[in-house]
Motif scaffolding. Structure first.
Motif, PDB file in Angstrom:
ATOM      1  N   VAL A 227      -9.480  12.783 -26.323  1.00 39.76           N
ATOM      2  CA  VAL A 227      -9.452  13.716 -25.200  1.00 39.76           C
ATOM      3  C   VAL A 227      -9.396  12.962 -23.869  1.00 39.76           C
ATOM      4  O   VAL A 227     -10.049  11.920 -23.700  1.00 39.76           O
ATOM      5  CB  VAL A 227     -10.705  14.622 -25.232  1.00 39.76           C
ATOM      6  N   GLU A 228      -8.615  13.506 -22.940  1.00 42.60           N
ATOM      7  CA  GLU A 228      -8.597  13.031 -21.552  1.00 42.60           C
ATOM      8  C   GLU A 228      -8.954  14.220 -20.664  1.00 42.60           C
ATOM      9  O   GLU A 228      -8.162  15.157 -20.516  1.00 42.60           O
ATOM     10  CB  GLU A 228      -7.217  12.485 -21.173  1.00 42.60           C
ATOM     11  N   ILE A 229     -10.165  14.215 -20.102  1.00 47.83           N
ATOM     12  CA  ILE A 229     -10.628  15.308 -19.244  1.00 47.83           C
ATOM     13  C   ILE A 229     -10.235  15.004 -17.803  1.00 47.83           C
ATOM     14  O   ILE A 229     -10.537  13.939 -17.271  1.00 47.83           O
ATOM     15  CB  ILE A 229     -12.157  15.480 -19.349  1.00 47.83           C
ATOM     16  N   ASN A 230      -9.524  15.953 -17.167  1.00 43.56           N
ATOM     17  CA  ASN A 230      -9.094  15.767 -15.786  1.00 43.56           C
ATOM     18  C   ASN A 230     -10.260  16.077 -14.848  1.00 43.56           C
ATOM     19  O   ASN A 230     -10.623  17.236 -14.657  1.00 43.56           O
ATOM     20  CB  ASN A 230      -7.902  16.684 -15.473  1.00 43.56           C
ATOM     21  N   THR A 231     -10.848  15.045 -14.266  1.00 33.42           N
ATOM     22  CA  THR A 231     -12.034  15.225 -13.425  1.00 33.42           C
ATOM     23  C   THR A 231     -11.711  15.339 -11.938  1.00 33.42           C
ATOM     24  O   THR A 231     -12.517  15.863 -11.173  1.00 33.42           O
ATOM     25  CB  THR A 231     -13.018  14.068 -13.637  1.00 33.42           C
ATOM     26  N   ALA A 232     -10.550  14.841 -11.510  1.00 32.29           N
ATOM     27  CA  ALA A 232     -10.181  14.934 -10.091  1.00 32.29           C
ATOM     28  C   ALA A 232      -8.684  14.686  -9.941  1.00 32.29           C
ATOM     29  O   ALA A 232      -8.090  13.919 -10.698  1.00 32.29           O
ATOM     30  CB  ALA A 232     -10.966  13.926  -9.250  1.00 32.29           C
ATOM     31  N   GLU A 233      -8.085  15.364  -8.949  1.00 32.36           N
ATOM     32  CA  GLU A 233      -6.675  15.161  -8.631  1.00 32.36           C
ATOM     33  C   GLU A 233      -6.524  15.063  -7.123  1.00 32.36           C
ATOM     34  O   GLU A 233      -7.196  15.766  -6.367  1.00 32.36           O
ATOM     35  CB  GLU A 233      -5.816  16.310  -9.174  1.00 32.36           C
ATOM     36  N   LYS A 234      -5.620  14.169  -6.672  1.00 33.12           N
ATOM     37  CA  LYS A 234      -5.401  13.989  -5.236  1.00 33.12           C
ATOM     38  C   LYS A 234      -3.911  13.763  -5.004  1.00 33.12           C
ATOM     39  O   LYS A 234      -3.392  12.696  -5.320  1.00 33.12           O
ATOM     40  CB  LYS A 234      -6.216  12.806  -4.740  1.00 33.12           C
ATOM     41  N   PRO A 235      -3.189  14.757  -4.470  1.00 35.49           N
ATOM     42  CA  PRO A 235      -1.757  14.552  -4.187  1.00 35.49           C
ATOM     43  C   PRO A 235      -1.559  13.687  -2.944  1.00 35.49           C
ATOM     44  O   PRO A 235      -2.358  13.724  -1.999  1.00 35.49           O
ATOM     45  CB  PRO A 235      -1.253  15.983  -3.958  1.00 35.49           C
ATOM     46  N   ASP A 236      -0.506  12.895  -2.954  1.00 31.99           N
ATOM     47  CA  ASP A 236      -0.100  12.079  -1.804  1.00 31.99           C
ATOM     48  C   ASP A 236      -1.257  11.222  -1.287  1.00 31.99           C
ATOM     49  O   ASP A 236      -1.528  11.157  -0.091  1.00 31.99           O
ATOM     50  CB  ASP A 236       0.436  12.983  -0.684  1.00 31.99           C
ATOM     51  N   ALA A 237      -1.941  10.552  -2.197  1.00 29.48           N
ATOM     52  CA  ALA A 237      -3.083   9.716  -1.818  1.00 29.48           C
ATOM     53  C   ALA A 237      -2.621   8.297  -1.506  1.00 29.48           C
ATOM     54  O   ALA A 237      -1.683   7.785  -2.117  1.00 29.48           O
ATOM     55  CB  ALA A 237      -4.117   9.691  -2.929  1.00 29.48           C
ATOM     56  N   LEU A 238      -3.277   7.643  -0.546  1.00 32.00           N
ATOM     57  CA  LEU A 238      -3.035   6.239  -0.238  1.00 32.00           C
ATOM     58  C   LEU A 238      -3.698   5.417  -1.338  1.00 32.00           C
ATOM     59  O   LEU A 238      -4.880   5.621  -1.640  1.00 32.00           O
ATOM     60  CB  LEU A 238      -3.624   5.898   1.122  1.00 32.00           C
TER      61      LEU A 238
ATOM     62  N   VAL B 282       0.875  -1.174   0.000  1.00 29.32           N
ATOM     63  CA  VAL B 282       0.000   0.000   0.000  1.00 29.32           C
ATOM     64  C   VAL B 282       0.912   1.223   0.000  1.00 29.32           C
ATOM     65  O   VAL B 282       1.745   1.384   0.897  1.00 29.32           O
ATOM     66  CB  VAL B 282      -0.926   0.003   1.230  1.00 29.32           C
ATOM     67  N   ILE B 283       0.785   2.071  -1.004  1.00 25.15           N
ATOM     68  CA  ILE B 283       1.718   3.187  -1.177  1.00 25.15           C
ATOM     69  C   ILE B 283       0.979   4.518  -1.236  1.00 25.15           C
ATOM     70  O   ILE B 283      -0.246   4.554  -1.338  1.00 25.15           O
ATOM     71  CB  ILE B 283       2.550   3.010  -2.457  1.00 25.15           C
ATOM     72  N   ARG B 284       1.747   5.588  -1.185  1.00 24.83           N
ATOM     73  CA  ARG B 284       1.218   6.936  -1.395  1.00 24.83           C
ATOM     74  C   ARG B 284       1.703   7.448  -2.745  1.00 24.83           C
ATOM     75  O   ARG B 284       2.852   7.241  -3.112  1.00 24.83           O
ATOM     76  CB  ARG B 284       1.644   7.881  -0.273  1.00 24.83           C
ATOM     77  N   MET B 285       0.809   8.132  -3.465  1.00 26.72           N
ATOM     78  CA  MET B 285       1.163   8.619  -4.786  1.00 26.72           C
ATOM     79  C   MET B 285       0.223   9.765  -5.174  1.00 26.72           C
ATOM     80  O   MET B 285      -0.858   9.922  -4.588  1.00 26.72           O
ATOM     81  CB  MET B 285       1.053   7.495  -5.826  1.00 26.72           C
ATOM     82  N   ASP B 286       0.644  10.563  -6.138  1.00 25.89           N
ATOM     83  CA  ASP B 286      -0.228  11.603  -6.697  1.00 25.89           C
ATOM     84  C   ASP B 286      -1.159  10.946  -7.707  1.00 25.89           C
ATOM     85  O   ASP B 286      -0.704  10.299  -8.649  1.00 25.89           O
ATOM     86  CB  ASP B 286       0.595  12.701  -7.369  1.00 25.89           C
ATOM     87  N   MET B 287      -2.469  11.117  -7.504  1.00 19.57           N
ATOM     88  CA  MET B 287      -3.447  10.445  -8.351  1.00 19.57           C
ATOM     89  C   MET B 287      -4.235  11.445  -9.179  1.00 19.57           C
ATOM     90  O   MET B 287      -4.475  12.579  -8.754  1.00 19.57           O
ATOM     91  CB  MET B 287      -4.400   9.590  -7.516  1.00 19.57           C
ATOM     92  N   LYS B 288      -4.646  10.994 -10.347  1.00 21.85           N
ATOM     93  CA  LYS B 288      -5.460  11.821 -11.237  1.00 21.85           C
ATOM     94  C   LYS B 288      -6.534  10.938 -11.861  1.00 21.85           C
ATOM     95  O   LYS B 288      -6.249   9.863 -12.370  1.00 21.85           O
ATOM     96  CB  LYS B 288      -4.598  12.455 -12.323  1.00 21.85           C
ATOM     97  N   SER B 289      -7.771  11.408 -11.802  1.00 23.73           N
ATOM     98  CA  SER B 289      -8.889  10.693 -12.413  1.00 23.73           C
ATOM     99  C   SER B 289      -9.270  11.401 -13.702  1.00 23.73           C
ATOM    100  O   SER B 289      -9.398  12.629 -13.727  1.00 23.73           O
ATOM    101  CB  SER B 289     -10.085  10.648 -11.462  1.00 23.73           C
ATOM    102  N   THR B 290      -9.436  10.643 -14.784  1.00 23.53           N
ATOM    103  CA  THR B 290      -9.747  11.234 -16.081  1.00 23.53           C
ATOM    104  C   THR B 290     -10.945  10.544 -16.725  1.00 23.53           C
ATOM    105  O   THR B 290     -11.275   9.404 -16.381  1.00 23.53           O
ATOM    106  CB  THR B 290      -8.542  11.136 -17.041  1.00 23.53           C
ATOM    107  N   VAL B 291     -11.565  11.258 -17.647  1.00 18.52           N
ATOM    108  CA  VAL B 291     -12.639  10.706 -18.481  1.00 18.52           C
ATOM    109  C   VAL B 291     -12.173  10.787 -19.926  1.00 18.52           C
ATOM    110  O   VAL B 291     -11.756  11.843 -20.402  1.00 18.52           O
ATOM    111  CB  VAL B 291     -13.954  11.491 -18.293  1.00 18.52           C
ATOM    112  N   SER B 292     -12.227   9.675 -20.620  1.00 14.14           N
ATOM    113  CA  SER B 292     -11.787   9.625 -22.017  1.00 14.14           C
ATOM    114  C   SER B 292     -12.964   9.875 -22.952  1.00 14.14           C
ATOM    115  O   SER B 292     -14.087   9.434 -22.690  1.00 14.14           O
ATOM    116  CB  SER B 292     -11.165   8.259 -22.328  1.00 14.14           C
ATOM    117  N   ALA B 293     -12.699  10.588 -24.030  1.00  8.37           N
ATOM    118  CA  ALA B 293     -13.735  10.874 -25.028  1.00  8.37           C
ATOM    119  C   ALA B 293     -13.067  11.130 -26.370  1.00  8.37           C
ATOM    120  O   ALA B 293     -11.869  11.420 -26.449  1.00  8.37           O
ATOM    121  CB  ALA B 293     -14.566  12.089 -24.616  1.00  8.37           C
ATOM    122  N   THR B 294     -13.852  11.016 -27.414  1.00  5.42           N
ATOM    123  CA  THR B 294     -13.383  11.311 -28.769  1.00  5.42           C
ATOM    124  C   THR B 294     -14.255  12.399 -29.368  1.00  5.42           C
ATOM    125  O   THR B 294     -15.481  12.380 -29.195  1.00  5.42           O
ATOM    126  CB  THR B 294     -13.449  10.055 -29.659  1.00  5.42           C
ATOM    127  N   GLY B 295     -13.623  13.363 -30.030  1.00  5.33           N
ATOM    128  CA  GLY B 295     -14.391  14.470 -30.593  1.00  5.33           C
ATOM    129  C   GLY B 295     -13.779  14.984 -31.878  1.00  5.33           C
ATOM    130  O   GLY B 295     -12.761  14.468 -32.362  1.00  5.33           O
TER     131      GLY B 295
END
Length: 376
Positions: free
Chosen positions: A288-299, A46-59
């Motif tokens: 396209v990759e839309i950045n929907t959420a970011e969490k630094p130093d997340a477990l 179980v580690i800590r890391m910077d996380m990013k949640s994205t939504v993929s789409a084509t346009g």
């Protein structure tokens, strides 16, 4: 008698030796199997890391402002003064139409105005001295005003022989050639040329209904196009359509009635594009990759370690003594490979990366998952 007694003792000793050897072999075999089983369990920390949640789409890339230039009257194109990729300014003459027929109509209308004006003047004079009636004066006046209106309409049609650019921009695509009949109309008029302002561009992307709830106006995004391998462009969400792409909710619409409940629902999301070097062209496909959420130093743990059952989400934790337990966790955001753990685990703990059957030594934590359901 002594010999028979010695034989029995020796036989008993041999049996005991064989039994001890068999028991020792069985214990050794069991130990080897346990060692193999323990070695087969793959774990990850179980580690800590910077996380990013994205939504993929084509346009599709398109200019923010564009216009189709067409004629307000039906006439043959006489000349086209611009070509594809030419830059034009608003009000600039870009084409002319053949106007002989409209010129003849205008001349006829002018003659009629002259005649009805002369008649109106005569009737007006005769009315002033009592020689004509009020009705005759009104008829003469109406005929004159009708002629003036017809002349104005004919002159307006003549003015349409000159086609000007309604906006500043670039001619997109090849214009129609001289000799083509330009047909007026509101439903399908002849498009003489298209003009677009390429200084500002947008992406109209289709986002699946399962992801649209995560997309918000103002979120940043990155995208790529096939024309520039390895290069990433940036964009920003500026609009989210309030209806799906086929208006399937509107049961009165003929287009929606043809769709089935099994159809995938998409929503249009508009993104403003950053293209300072003007490299992108209309109609290019953007991934396209839309950045929907970011969490630094997340477990976090790999998504592959997450399991689900009727009680929620859990992971299999390997304890320091080698035993395993099912630990329910609360999840947060998801990236492509990892999931955030809000509660239920501590940094440095080991979780099993492959599924193993429950054993009598396994224990179940009382914590329940409060996050979204992960994939099985």
């Amino acid at each position: 008698m002594k010999l028979r007694f010695d034989w029995k003792v020796k036989t008993g000793i041999a049996v005991l030796v064989l039994a001890a050897a068999a028991f020792g072999g069985w214990k050794y075999y069991q130990g080897q199997q346990q060692a193999k089983k323990a070695a087969a369990v793959e774990t990850t920390d179980v580690i800590r890391m910077d996380m990013k949640s994205t939504v993929s789409a084509t346009g599709t890339i398109r200019p923010v402002n564009s216009v189709e230039v067409s004629s307000k009257v039906t006439a043959r194109i006489k000349s086209v003064l611009v070509k594809e990729n030419d830059t034009v300014t608003a009000g600039q003459t870009v084409a002319t139409l053949e106007g002989k027929d409209y010129e003849a109509k205008r001349d006829q209308a002018q003659i009629k105005v002259t005649n009805t004006k002369a008649k109106y003047d005569r009737v007006s004079y005769l009315y002033s001295i009592g020689a004509n009636t009020q009705a005759e004066l009104e008829d003469a006046q109406m005929n004159y005003e009708t002629a003036v209106s017809s002349l104005s309409e004919a002159q307006s049609d003549m003015n349409e022989m000159t086609i000007t650019a309604p906006m500043s921009g670039v001619v997109i695509g090849e214009p129609k050639t001289p000799g083509t009949m330009a047909v007026q109309g509101t439903s399908s008029p002849t498009v003489i040329m298209r003009i677009a302002d390429l200084s500002t561009k947008q992406i109209q992307a289709k986002v699946d209904e399962t992801d649209i709830g995560s997309v918000k106006v103002g979120q940043t995004a990155t995208f790529t196009v096939d024309s520039y391998t390895g290069k990433t462009f940036t964009a920003r969400v500026t609009n989210i359509s309030q209806t799906d792409t086929s208006n399937s909710w509107d049961t009165s619409s003929s287009s929606s009635s043809s769709s089935t409940s099994a159809s995938v629902i998409y929503y249009y999301v508009t993104l403003d594009v950053d293209d300072p070097d003007n490299e992108l062209l209309p109609a290019m496909t953007a991934r396209v990759e839309i950045n929907t959420a970011e969490k630094p130093d997340a477990l976090a743990v790999p998504i592959s370690t997450l399991k689900t059952d009727a009680n929620g989400s859990y992971v299999i934790v390997k304890n320091p003594d080698g035993t395993q337990e099912n630990r329910y966790v609360e999840t947060g955001i998801y990236s492509d490979e990892y999931v955030e753990i809000i509660s239920g685990l501590s940094e440095g703990e080991q979780v099993v990366n492959t599924y193993t059957a429950k054993t009598s030594a396994a224990k179940t934590s009382s914590k329940k998952n409060q996050g979204g359901p992960p994939p099985m």
